[in-house]
Design a protein around this motif. Structure first.
Motif, PDB file in Angstrom:
ATOM      1  N   LYS A  84       0.830  -1.214   0.000  1.00 25.41           N
ATOM      2  CA  LYS A  84       0.000   0.000   0.000  1.00 25.41           C
ATOM      3  C   LYS A  84       0.860   1.258   0.000  1.00 25.41           C
ATOM      4  O   LYS A  84       0.541   2.242  -0.676  1.00 25.41           O
ATOM      5  CB  LYS A  84      -0.945  -0.020   1.203  1.00 25.41           C
ATOM      6  N   LEU A  85       1.965   1.242   0.773  1.00 25.21           N
ATOM      7  CA  LEU A  85       2.875   2.379   0.764  1.00 25.21           C
ATOM      8  C   LEU A  85       3.533   2.537  -0.598  1.00 25.21           C
ATOM      9  O   LEU A  85       3.690   3.653  -1.101  1.00 25.21           O
ATOM     10  CB  LEU A  85       3.954   2.207   1.840  1.00 25.21           C
ATOM     11  N   ASP A  86       3.915   1.426  -1.208  1.00 22.77           N
ATOM     12  CA  ASP A  86       4.571   1.475  -2.516  1.00 22.77           C
ATOM     13  C   ASP A  86       3.670   2.102  -3.571  1.00 22.77           C
ATOM     14  O   ASP A  86       4.149   2.745  -4.512  1.00 22.77           O
ATOM     15  CB  ASP A  86       4.972   0.062  -2.964  1.00 22.77           C
ATOM     16  N   ALA A  87       2.363   1.923  -3.413  1.00 25.01           N
ATOM     17  CA  ALA A  87       1.424   2.484  -4.387  1.00 25.01           C
ATOM     18  C   ALA A  87       1.436   4.011  -4.382  1.00 25.01           C
ATOM     19  O   ALA A  87       1.033   4.639  -5.360  1.00 25.01           O
ATOM     20  CB  ALA A  87       0.011   1.979  -4.104  1.00 25.01           C
ATOM     21  N   GLY A  88       1.939   4.606  -3.301  1.00 26.17           N
ATOM     22  CA  GLY A  88       1.962   6.061  -3.202  1.00 26.17           C
ATOM     23  C   GLY A  88       3.290   6.692  -3.547  1.00 26.17           C
ATOM     24  O   GLY A  88       3.441   7.913  -3.446  1.00 26.17           O
ATOM     25  N   VAL A  89       4.276   5.874  -3.929  1.00 20.76           N
ATOM     26  CA  VAL A  89       5.612   6.382  -4.267  1.00 20.76           C
ATOM     27  C   VAL A  89       5.859   6.162  -5.750  1.00 20.76           C
ATOM     28  O   VAL A  89       5.691   5.045  -6.252  1.00 20.76           O
ATOM     29  CB  VAL A  89       6.705   5.679  -3.430  1.00 20.76           C
ATOM     30  N   GLU A  90       6.264   7.217  -6.447  1.00 15.48           N
ATOM     31  CA  GLU A  90       6.400   7.146  -7.911  1.00 15.48           C
ATOM     32  C   GLU A  90       7.324   6.014  -8.351  1.00 15.48           C
ATOM     33  O   GLU A  90       7.028   5.281  -9.299  1.00 15.48           O
ATOM     34  CB  GLU A  90       6.925   8.483  -8.432  1.00 15.48           C
ATOM     35  N   ARG A  91       8.469   5.844  -7.657  1.00 15.90           N
ATOM     36  CA  ARG A  91       9.457   4.862  -8.081  1.00 15.90           C
ATOM     37  C   ARG A  91       8.995   3.432  -7.862  1.00 15.90           C
ATOM     38  O   ARG A  91       9.466   2.507  -8.526  1.00 15.90           O
ATOM     39  CB  ARG A  91      10.780   5.110  -7.336  1.00 15.90           C
ATOM     40  N   THR A  92       8.042   3.224  -6.940  1.00 20.89           N
ATOM     41  CA  THR A  92       7.678   1.852  -6.564  1.00 20.89           C
ATOM     42  C   THR A  92       6.250   1.453  -6.919  1.00 20.89           C
ATOM     43  O   THR A  92       5.882   0.287  -6.731  1.00 20.89           O
ATOM     44  CB  THR A  92       7.868   1.665  -5.034  1.00 20.89           C
TER      45      THR A  92
END
Length: 305
Positions: A84-92
């Motif tokens: 869920k956190l990765d979905a909010g970071v452009e690179r991830t």
């Protein structure tokens, strides 16, 4: 993936159906297992210096297989927790789990498979090394959660990624002594330094989604912060070398290692995300330089003295 190498041989040879699992294990980005492997190889080589026999080649091969498997398992576990956190970071956000290309169940099965490969490697070592290695699992388990609660997740990563500095020594001697502990301290400081550089890539997005890091903590003083830990890495490496009975060749390797760290520091302040990624990946060269110095010292001592 944004931080993958599009020309990677792994990506070119991977069938489309297997590509998400290759990305879960980060096989297209070898720097992770390379940095996990470096303290292992350095420790095997340092043990070879102390024993005057050179590094054990079989141990080097086993650690190579184990590092690839366990880094893949750790990355898969991290992605399951951070989807869920990765979905909010452009690179991830394009990673297999947040993009929906792999289910959580499939990722969990893949995680177990990689862990079993790591276990098979581990069982090739002596009992003390096996038990010692298992002791790192608690640190690995909590690491993905640390970025939510502390500005020092890099320190927790350092505890885990440096563990091989202990196991490499234990694989030969069946116990631990001062050179292993000192090398572990060196690798711990080195990991905090290079992972701070890594975190510079995501500092802006991390602030938005609430991920903590030493890159955000150090802010404008990032060169000083990284430099402090790189100095600790060099200091403890020298102490480990002296405690292990290293000679002239190992000292040359250590000097070259230190020069590489200085080269990084000269470029880290104001680095772009791409530049920070390049500096981070260059640490495989730094770790390899230190290993080669230790290894050549052990081999020349064995055959010439």
């Amino acid at each position: 993936m944004p931080d993958a190498r599009p020309t990677s041989l792994v990506l070119r040879l991977t069938p489309p159906a297997a590509l998400p699992f290759v990305q879960l294990a980060r096989l297209d980005r070898p720097i992770g297992w390379q940095l996990l492997l470096a303290p292992c190889w350095q420790s095997v080589a340092l043990a070879g210096v102390a024993s005057r026999s050179g590094p054990n080649v079989a141990h080097l091969a086993l650690f190579l297989i184990g590092a690839i498997a366990m880094r893949g398992a750790g990355s898969t576990y991290n992605d399951i927790l951070d989807r869920k956190l990765d979905a909010g970071v452009e690179r991830t956000r394009g990673r297999p789990l947040p993009s929906g290309r792999v289910s959580v169940r499939a990722a969990a099965i893949f995680l177990v498979f990689q862990a079993l490969v790591g276990l098979a490697v581990l069982l090739c070592f002596n009992r003390f090394a096996i038990v010692l290695s298992l002791g790192s699992l608690a640190i690995v388990a909590v690491y993905p959660l640390m970025k939510r609660v502390t500005a020092w997740p890099q320190a927790v990563l350092g505890l885990a990624f440096s563990w091989g500095a202990l196991v490499g020594w234990a694989a030969l001697y069946g116990d631990l002594s001062a050179p292993a502990y000192l090398l572990y301290a060196s690798a711990f400081c080195w990991t905090i330094g290079y992972d701070t550089i890594y975190a510079l890539q995501d500092a802006r997005d991390d602030a938005v989604v609430g991920i903590k890091s030493t890159a955000r903590l150090f802010g404008a003083k990032v060169r000083f912060g990284v430099g402090l830990f790189y100095f600790g890495a060099a200091l403890f490496a020298e102490a480990a070398l002296l405690a292990g009975g290293g000679r002239f060749i190992a000292q040359i390797g250590l000097c070259c290692y230190c020069l590489h760290l200085v080269w990084q520091l000269r470029r880290v302040e104001g680095a772009t995300p791409q530049g920070a990624g390049d500096l981070f990946r260059s640490n495989w060269n730094a770790g390899l330089i230190l290993f080669v110095g230790f290894a050549l010292d052990g081999w020349t001592t064995r055959f010439l003295f």
